[in-house]
Structures are given as C-alpha cells and as structure tokens.
Design an enzyme around this catalytic site. Sequence first.
Site: not given
Lengths: 100, 147
Positions: B48, B52, B106
């Site tokens: 994650e 990002n 997303r």
Amino acid sequence: MLNTTYENKVLTVFLSGEIDQHTSKNLRMEIDSQTESLRPETLCLDFDNVKFMDSSGIGLIMGRFRQMSLLGGRMKIVNLPENIKRVVYLSGIQTLGVIK
Amino acid sequence: MNTLNTMEIKFPSKSINEGFARSVVSSFILQLDPTINELTDIKTAVSEAVTNCIVHGYEDNAGIIYIKGEIREDNLIVFKIRDKGKGIPDIKKAMEPLFTTGGEERAGLGFAVMESFMDKVKVSSKEGKGTTVTLYKKIIRTNYEKP
Ligand SMILES: Nc1ncnc2c1ncn2[C@@H]1O[C@H](COP(=O)(O)OP(=O)(O)OP(=O)(O)O)[C@@H](O)[C@H]1O
Ligand SMILES: [Mg+2]
C-alpha cells in the site's frame, strides 16, 4: 492473457497470482472489454488461484461491480482464499451480497 | 531501543517494483519466523505504501522510492517508506477510509489497510517535498520455540 469461460450468460474470470496496482490495470481492461462485448448477465470473479491482493484489488472489484450495474448485470465473487478475505472484508464489499 | 538488524533499498517508481518491494520485505522478516498471517499483513501494508508513492507521490512520473527496514528488540519490525514527491496537504483527511484523490478506480482504503494490518502507522509529509510512512508491527512469533 485472462483465463475465462462463458456459458449460460455467465462470464467467469479465473484470476491468478498477485493483484496489485501493477497487475490490476491490465485485468481491468481485459475484463471490461469482455463484459462490453459479451454483455453477460453475471460476471463471476473466481479468486481460487490469487496469492496476494491489496487495495488496488478492492478498487478493481468495486469498479467491475459498478460496470456490471451500468450494463444491467450482476457480479459475484467465488473461492475467496482465507488470507485475501481479510483485505476484502475491510472494504465492506460483503454487505453488497456478492461474495458466494 | 536496540536495533538488531537493518536493511535499505531504493528503486525507481515503476509499478513492477511493487512486487519487488514485497519480496524484499518478506525475505527480510523471514528471519523472525512470522506466521503466514503476519507475513501477509506486512507485505500488504508495504505494498500500500509503495503504491501510494508511485501513484500519488510521483503521479506516475519518474522518482525514487526508499525503504528502510529495522528489526528491534522484542521482535518489533519497523519499515519506513519514503518518496520525494508532491506530499500530502492534509494527512488526517488523507487517512480517512474511502478518501481518495485517485478517481473512480481507487477504493481509498490504502491507509485503512495499513492501520488495520499493522500495530501503528505514522505519516509525515511536506507539500512539494515528499512523504514518509512508518509502519510498526510486533511479531508474536508463535512459530518460534526458544532454544
Ligand atoms: N505518498 C503519497 N504522496 C502524496 N499523496 C498521498 C501519498 N499517499 C497517500 N496520498 C493521498 O492520500 C489519499 C489516500 O490514500 P489511500 O492509500 O488511503 O487511498 P488511495 O491510494 O487513494 O486508494 P487505494 O489505496 O484504495 O487504491 C490518496 O488518494 C492521496 O491523495
Ligand atoms: Mg493507496
């Protein structure tokens, strides 16, 4: 290439390997192009051979759910492995009643 | 607090490196003999944070991502994931579940995943300078029998 079957208006997509931002881009395009041309009543995502998934996979599922709703169809998820259930359940997708 | 082992990597912000980062991080923590669940939690949280950096920090442009790992006393694992990208204007808001600036595809759940899979998540960021996410988790070590 995506492994799929189509029978009785059900398009089944056999997902495999690791679903992250890198791999979900292609999956999205391939699944969408098949649902647009076949117009199935049900899109069935089979997670049996998926080894890893992060929130990009949740985005993929939610996006396909929306896509199927727009096309007037349904989506379902089958064979969710234990370790992937945890990330999926965090999203609340189970409340949509799509996990079989 | 004593640091028992460390690692550092840096790599370009290409999405293919998300899997690479997960493999490096799991190899590093295997020495603590984590359970499959602990390993999955840490791999997912790191995935994650790295994603990002690529998607939001550098907005799919070229940049460098840095990961520092530490194993501290009492099986505490610490990973710092850093980019020198655009930064986060409002961290509190960014960390709210379902908040995303990434559009339709997303879920806005990356931080929620990190927070639920790790013991602690710290975010520091400066607009125009970049973002550092620090992830903490204690390995319970149920697989491990003391010699
Ligand atoms: N490294 C970063 N640099 C700049 N902005 C960031 C960074 N990390 C997160 N953000 C901001 O925080 C928001 C929330 O991040 P989070 O990971 O929770 O969700 P997401 O990435 O938008 O969606 P998902 O992770 O579910 O695909 C992002 O949409 C982005 O605006
Ligand atoms: Mg994210």
